[in-house]
Design a protein around this motif. Structure first.
Motif, PDB file in Angstrom:
ATOM      1  N   MET A   1       0.827  -1.212   0.000  1.00  0.00           N
ATOM      2  CA  MET A   1       0.000   0.000   0.000  1.00  0.00           C
ATOM      3  C   MET A   1       0.861   1.263   0.000  1.00  0.00           C
ATOM      4  O   MET A   1       0.389   2.344  -0.308  1.00  0.00           O
ATOM      5  CB  MET A   1      -0.937  -0.011   1.215  1.00  0.00           C
ATOM      6  CG  MET A   1      -2.005  -1.094   1.156  1.00  0.00           C
ATOM      7  SD  MET A   1      -3.078  -0.945  -0.290  1.00  0.00           S
ATOM      8  CE  MET A   1      -3.909   0.594   0.076  1.00  0.00           C
ATOM      9  N   THR A   2       2.140   1.111   0.380  1.00  0.00           N
ATOM     10  CA  THR A   2       3.018   2.284   0.375  1.00  0.00           C
ATOM     11  C   THR A   2       3.142   2.868  -1.031  1.00  0.00           C
ATOM     12  O   THR A   2       3.149   4.094  -1.210  1.00  0.00           O
ATOM     13  CB  THR A   2       4.408   1.899   0.898  1.00  0.00           C
ATOM     14  OG1 THR A   2       4.282   1.324   2.199  1.00  0.00           O
ATOM     15  CG2 THR A   2       5.304   3.133   0.978  1.00  0.00           C
ATOM     16  N   LEU A   3       3.220   2.003  -2.040  1.00  0.00           N
ATOM     17  CA  LEU A   3       3.327   2.470  -3.420  1.00  0.00           C
ATOM     18  C   LEU A   3       2.061   3.202  -3.857  1.00  0.00           C
ATOM     19  O   LEU A   3       2.122   4.150  -4.652  1.00  0.00           O
ATOM     20  CB  LEU A   3       3.608   1.286  -4.353  1.00  0.00           C
ATOM     21  CG  LEU A   3       4.973   0.607  -4.187  1.00  0.00           C
ATOM     22  CD1 LEU A   3       5.108  -0.572  -5.138  1.00  0.00           C
ATOM     23  CD2 LEU A   3       6.097   1.611  -4.436  1.00  0.00           C
ATOM     24  N   VAL A   5       0.202   5.003  -1.863  1.00  0.00           N
ATOM     25  CA  VAL A   5       0.316   6.339  -1.252  1.00  0.00           C
ATOM     26  C   VAL A   5       1.236   7.220  -2.081  1.00  0.00           C
ATOM     27  O   VAL A   5       0.953   8.401  -2.325  1.00  0.00           O
ATOM     28  CB  VAL A   5       0.826   6.208   0.198  1.00  0.00           C
ATOM     29  CG1 VAL A   5       1.088   7.596   0.789  1.00  0.00           C
ATOM     30  CG2 VAL A   5      -0.176   5.444   1.059  1.00  0.00           C
ATOM     31  N   PHE A   6       2.338   6.651  -2.545  1.00  0.00           N
ATOM     32  CA  PHE A   6       3.244   7.402  -3.414  1.00  0.00           C
ATOM     33  C   PHE A   6       2.546   7.816  -4.709  1.00  0.00           C
ATOM     34  O   PHE A   6       2.801   8.893  -5.256  1.00  0.00           O
ATOM     35  CB  PHE A   6       4.487   6.568  -3.729  1.00  0.00           C
ATOM     36  CG  PHE A   6       5.480   6.515  -2.616  1.00  0.00           C
ATOM     37  CD1 PHE A   6       5.683   7.615  -1.790  1.00  0.00           C
ATOM     38  CD2 PHE A   6       6.219   5.358  -2.379  1.00  0.00           C
ATOM     39  CE1 PHE A   6       6.612   7.563  -0.748  1.00  0.00           C
ATOM     40  CE2 PHE A   6       7.144   5.299  -1.346  1.00  0.00           C
ATOM     41  CZ  PHE A   6       7.332   6.413  -0.524  1.00  0.00           C
ATOM     42  N   GLY A  54       1.857  -1.786  -6.438  1.00  0.00           N
ATOM     43  CA  GLY A  54       1.455  -1.707  -5.041  1.00  0.00           C
ATOM     44  C   GLY A  54       0.293  -2.616  -4.706  1.00  0.00           C
ATOM     45  O   GLY A  54       0.255  -3.219  -3.630  1.00  0.00           O
TER      46      GLY A  54
END
Length: 283
Positions: A1-3, A5-6, A54
């Motif tokens: 999920m970090t990707l 957000v990016f 992601g």
């Protein structure tokens, strides 16, 4: 999920930069007009890459742009052969033949009320024929080579070009035509000096419509029979092999070719109809 957000942050940055450029003091310059869509496109591609990776989307559903770029770079020779077969041989030859024949027919229709009443209604009927029905028939008639694809393209572009050209030749007013007759101008002189220049916006409208139809017709026709080359052939066989990178590479070649083709026609239109109100009002 970090990707993911990016990806959202990338969209926010790209959106903010574009808003700043679009509302800035240099917004009407050519550099800004070119930069804004480039930033938008790069932002979309970046989000596509980050979201797909992601969320771990399977490549058979939607491959990331990096995979498409890798497949594209690794198959340049194959894609060039497909481009030559589909675009240069099938689409371009059919486009030239179909549009040229339609223009000459429009000149005959302009001089014959019989053809105007009989041929133009037939054009509406022919334009409504589905390509998936006519393409297999033309492939059987002309074989599996590029000639059958050119025949499909001719059928698709002929009547849109004909209707637009006939409408353009009727654009001049009765007063303008009467004035040419008072000068003892022949039909050819009146056509060359008055009616053809007035018809140019309509003619180019037909050429632009036909540029997209030609590409679609050539690619779809290859689904119904083709040699071992062609963008339509490549898409259909690569889907069967689940080679989605190659499928999207062929789609990319088609999109770039169609955009370039349309852009060249639009550039020629701007050069030849610079006097038209649609261009004068944009400056």
């Amino acid at each position: 999920m970090t990707l993911v957000v990016f990806a959202v942050l990338l969209w926010a940055i790209g959106f903010g930069v574009n808003v700043m450029l679009a509302n800035g003091p240099a917004r009407d310059t050519g550099a800004v007009r070119l930069t804004v869509p480039l930033i938008f496109g790069a932002t979309v591609l970046g989000m596509w890459e980050l979201v797909v990776r992601g969320m771990q989307v399977p490549t058979v559903i939607l491959p990331p742009p990096s995979l498409i770029a890798s497949s594209f770079a690794g198959n340049l020779s194959t894609l060039w052969g497909d481009f030559t077969q589909t675009i240069l041989k099938g689409a371009l030859s059919g486009y030239v033949i179909g549009c040229g024949a339609a223009f000459l027919t429009a000149l005959l229709v302009d001089r014959s009320d019989y053809l105007r009443r009989g041929l133009l209604p037939l054009g509406n009927f022919m334009a409504a024929l589905p390509i998936v029905g006519t393409a297999p028939i033309l492939v059987m008639w002309f074989g599996f080579g590029w000639q059958s694809k050119a025949a499909v393209v001719v059928l698709m572009v002929y009547f849109p070009m004909l209707v637009n050209t006939v409408a353009g030749l009727s654009e001049t007013s009765a007063m303008q035509r009467d004035l040419m007759r008072t000068y003892a101008a022949t039909w050819g002189q009146s056509l060359w000096t008055l009616r053809l220049p007035a018809a140019l916006p309509f003619i180019f409208n037909g050429l632009k419509i036909s540029s997209t139809l030609a590409l679609i017709g050539a690619i779809v026709a290859e689904f119904f029979g083709s040699p071992t080359q062609g963008l339509g052939f490549r898409i259909s066989t690569s889907i069967g092999q689940l080679d989605l990178g190659m499928v999207w590479s062929a789609i990319l070649v088609s999109a770039l070719s169609g955009t370039a083709f349309y852009g060249l026609v639009a550039l020629a239109e701007r050069r030849m109809t610079f006097w038209h109100a649609s261009f004068r009002g944009g400056r």
